[in-house]
Design a protein around this motif. Structure first.
Motif, PDB file in Angstrom:
ATOM      1  N   CYS A 187      60.898   4.107 -32.149  1.00  0.00           N
ATOM      2  CA  CYS A 187      61.850   5.085 -31.635  1.00  0.00           C
ATOM      3  C   CYS A 187      61.338   6.499 -31.870  1.00  0.00           C
ATOM      4  O   CYS A 187      60.560   6.749 -32.801  1.00  0.00           O
ATOM      5  CB  CYS A 187      63.207   4.917 -32.317  1.00  0.00           C
ATOM      6  N   CYS A 236      65.455   5.904 -27.754  1.00  0.00           N
ATOM      7  CA  CYS A 236      64.521   5.146 -26.923  1.00  0.00           C
ATOM      8  C   CYS A 236      64.675   5.595 -25.472  1.00  0.00           C
ATOM      9  O   CYS A 236      65.650   6.256 -25.099  1.00  0.00           O
ATOM     10  CB  CYS A 236      64.775   3.641 -27.050  1.00  0.00           C
ATOM     11  N   SER A 286      73.777   5.341 -24.985  1.00  0.00           N
ATOM     12  CA  SER A 286      72.714   4.368 -24.716  1.00  0.00           C
ATOM     13  C   SER A 286      73.281   2.977 -24.458  1.00  0.00           C
ATOM     14  O   SER A 286      72.591   2.116 -23.905  1.00  0.00           O
ATOM     15  CB  SER A 286      71.752   4.304 -25.896  1.00  0.00           C
ATOM     16  N   ALA A 346      56.907   4.751 -26.964  1.00  0.00           N
ATOM     17  CA  ALA A 346      58.005   4.176 -27.749  1.00  0.00           C
ATOM     18  C   ALA A 346      58.804   3.207 -26.887  1.00  0.00           C
ATOM     19  O   ALA A 346      58.677   3.178 -25.653  1.00  0.00           O
ATOM     20  CB  ALA A 346      58.902   5.289 -28.278  1.00  0.00           C
TER      21      ALA A 346
END
Length: 532
Positions: A413, A436, A500, A521
Motif C-alpha cells: 500500500c 491502494c 474504497s 502497489a
C-alpha cells in the motif's frame, strides 16, 4: 492537585516498573480519602467526567491564545493537554494554587461531575488560572480521561495491593463491584473496614489471557486445541437474579445485546466469544454459523437495537470456559475438569444464543498445523492451545494458554497521510494512512496503522513525512505518494463507511518497501479478492 500532578510528572519520566509501583503506592499511603480514590479511578480508566471534551478545551484556550499559534504549537508538541498547559496565559493578578481546598483532587472531580457541558469549560478555565504548568497538565489529563503516563489498570491495582499488603487477585475480585472513590477498598486496606464482597452481585472478573505461540511447539498430550473465533471476548455473569454482559475491558455492554441477557436465565459465570449468525444460520465443519467480524460491527456500540437490526444481525456467544458453576467458584480447577462442567452448563442454555467452542481432534502438533493452515474461515482467527492442567487465572501466565493466530494476509500500500503518535512517539509522525489503486488509477485509503516497525524506522518515516509533505490539515500531513508499505492484516471485509469499499481487520506494518515503486502497489480489486 499539586500532589497528583507531581505523581503524574514522576510517572511520565520513570520507566522502571518497580519504580512506578513505589511511586503510586507511596502516593496512596500519603494521600487522604477521597483524593486517592479519584486518583485510582483516573489511573485505571474508570473516571468519567462527561462534561469536558477535547473540543471544549480547545475553545477555552483559543479564547486567550491566538488560534493559529495554538494550532502550530499543538502540531509541534503533539498532545492537546500538554500544549494547553504550556501555552495557557496565566493572569498576573491570579494567586498560586488556592489553599481553600477547592483545588484538591476530590473537590475538582466532584465539581466537574456536577456541572453540565455549558458550565464545565469555564470552571476548568478558572482552575487553570490558579495552577502552574504541571498542575494544568494534570487537570486537563484528568478532565479528558487520557492520562497516558505508562501505567496500566493492572499496574495501578498492583501498586494499591502492595501499598496496603493486599493480594492483587483479591483486589481484582472486588474491584468491579465498587465505584470511585473506592472508600470501602481503602478502609479494608488500612484495616478499619471489612473486605468488600461481590457475593450475589453480577460483577466482572478479569479474563485469563494467552501468550502468542510464535515459533514454539507443544505436546498435545499436555495441551488441548480449540478454534479461536473472530468476535469480541465477553463474560456473562448471572448472580442475585441479575444478568450482565461484559466486554474484555470490563465494560457493561448488556444494553447493546439484550437478546443475550434475556436468554441467560441461570446463575454462573462463563467466558466466550460474542458473534452474530451467518446468513445461512447453519453449522459448518468447524461448528460455525458465525458471520465475519464486519457483521458484528453493525451491532457494536449501539445503545438501542431496532427490530430490524436484531433480525439482520442475531447475536450469540460461543462458550470457551466456565468460572462459576452456579454459585461454585471453579477457577482453581484444571481445564480438564472445567471443560466437562462447561459442556453440561452449556447444554442447559438456549441453543439459539449459546453454543460451545469445539476442541480440535489432532493426532499431534504436525497434524494440528495442517488443520490450522486449511482453515481461513471468515470467523476463525486461529487456534487456542490450553494446558490441560491449567486453572483459570486472571491475566497472562507463561506456559498455560497460547494463541496461534492464522498467518496474516498482506498487501503493498502507498502512504497517503501521516499524524503524530502518542506517548514516546508524540514527537514523530508515526500513524500512517495508506491506500491502494483503483482500476482508473485513483489512490483510495484502505487502512491506518502505527505498529510493526522499529523506533529507528519510525524516525526514518518521520524524516520522509517532513521532507515530502504536500498539504496540511490540522495535525495531519498529506505526503507525496511515493512510499510503499507492506501491510499485514488478519482479514478484509466489505465496508460502506470507506470510499474504497473495503476495511482491513488489525492492520500493521510488516516492512517498508523501499524497493517498490508506488505505481506497482496493489489494486483495490486485489484486496476484494481476499474477502472471505
Amino acid at each position: 492537585m499539586r500532589e497528583f500532578s507531581q505523581l503524574l510528572d514522576a510517572l511520565v519520566y520513570t520507566r522502571s516498573r518497580n519504580a512506578k509501583l513505589k511511586l503510586i503506592a507511596d502516593y496512596l499511603r500519603a494521600t487522604p480519602d477521597p483524593d486517592r480514590g479519584w486518583a485510582m479511578a483516573a489511573l485505571t480508566g474508570t473516571l468519567d467526567i462527561r462534561a469536558v471534551k477535547a473540543a471544549a478545551i480547545r475553545a477555552i484556550v483559543e479564547e486567550r491564545v491566538d488560534p493559529v499559534l495554538f494550532a502550530m504549537s499543538r502540531d509541534f508538541v503533539g498532545d492537546l493537554a500538554e500544549t494547553a498547559a504550556l501555552i495557557w496565559p496565566k493572569r498576573i493578578d491570579q494567586p498560586a494554587e488556592l489553599d481553600d481546598g477547592s483545588l484538591r483532587l476530590g473537590a475538582v472531580v466532584e465539581r466537574l461531575q456536577s456541572l453540565g457541558r455549558s458550565e464545565a469549560p469555564q470552571a476548568v478555565a478558572q482552575m487553570l488560572d490558579h495552577l502552574d504548568s504541571s498542575g494544568r497538565f494534570a487537570l486537563l489529563k484528568l478532565a479528558t480521561g487520557e492520562l497516558r503516563v505508562g501505567v496500566s489498570a493492572r499496574l495501578a491495582k498492583t501498586a494499591l495491593a502492595q501499598a496496603f499488603g493486599l493480594d492483587v487477585e483479591a483486589v481484582e475480585e472486588v474491584w468491579h463491584g465498587l465505584t470511585p472513590p473506592f472508600l470501602p477498598l481503602f478502609a479494608w486496606g488500612e484495616g478499619h473496614g471489612e473486605q468488600p464482597t461481590a457475593e450475589d452481585t453480577p460483577v466482572f472478573r478479569p479474563f485469563m489471557l494467552a501468550h502468542g505461540l510464535e515459533d514454539a511447539r507443544v505436546d498435545l498430550a499436555d495441551y488441548a486445541a480449540e478454534w479461536k473465533w473472530d468476535g469480541i471476548r465477553v463474560q456473562i455473569v448471572g448472580a442475585g437474579g441479575q444478568t450482565r454482559l461484559y466486554s474484555r475491558a470490563g465494560d457493561d455492554i448488556s444494553g447493546s445485546f439484550p437478546e443475550i441477557v434475556a436468554a441467560y436465565r441461570t446463575s454462573g459465570v462463563v467466558d466466550g466469544e460474542l458473534m452474530v449468525r451467518g446468513a445461512d444460520q447453519g453449522a459448518d465443519e468447524h461448528g460455525g454459523s458465525a458471520a465475519s467480524f464486519n457483521a458484528l460491527q453493525q451491532r457494536l456500540g449501539r445503545k438501542t437495537v431496532s427490530a430490524k437490526m436484531a433480525a439482520d444481525y442475531p447475536p450469540f456467544v460461543r462458550l470457551y470456559d466456565i468460572l462459576f458453576d452456579g454459585a461454585e467458584d471453579v477457577r482453581a480447577l484444571p481445564w480438564a475438569q472445567r471443560r466437562p462442567r462447561l459442556e453440561r452448563f452449556a447444554a442447559a442454555l438456549d441453543p439459539e444464543r449459546f453454543d460451545l467452542s469445539q476442541t480440535i481432534d489432532a493426532a499431534d502438533f504436525d497434524a494440528l498445523e495442517a488443520i490450522r493452515a486449511g482453515a481461513r474461515d471468515a470467523a476463525i482467527e486461529g487456534v487456542m492451545l490450553k494446558r490441560r492442567d491449567s486453572p483459570y487465572i486472571a491475566g497472562r501466565r507463561a506456559g498455560l494458554w497460547y494463541k496461534w493466530k492464522r498467518d496474516p494476509l498482506t498487501a503493498d500500500c502507498v502512504v497517503m497521510y501521516a499524524q503524530r503518535g502518542h506517548g514516546k512517539r508524540s514527537s514523530y509522525y508515526s500513524d500512517y494512512t495508506f491506500g491502494c489503486w483503483t482500476e482508473d488509477g485513483e489512490l483510495l485509503p484502505v487502512g491506518k496503522a502505527y505498529s510493526g516497525i522499529t523506533d529507528e524506522e519510525v524516525r526514518e518515516m518521520d524524516r520522509f513525512v517532513r521532507a515530502h509533505t504536500t498539504a496540511r490539515f490540522g495535525p495531519v500531513r498529506e505526503v507525496e505518494k511515493s512510499l510503499v508499505l507492506e501491510i499485514a492484516f488478519d482479514s478484509i471485509h466489505e465496508s460502506r463507511r470507506h470510499k474504497s469499499g473495503v476495511a482491513m481487520r488489525f492492520p500493521r506494518i510488516a516492512r517498508i518497501r523501499r524497493d517498490k515503486p508506488a505505481h506497482e502497489a496493489d489494486r483495490i480489486e486485489t484486496l476484494r479478492r481476499m474477502i472471505a
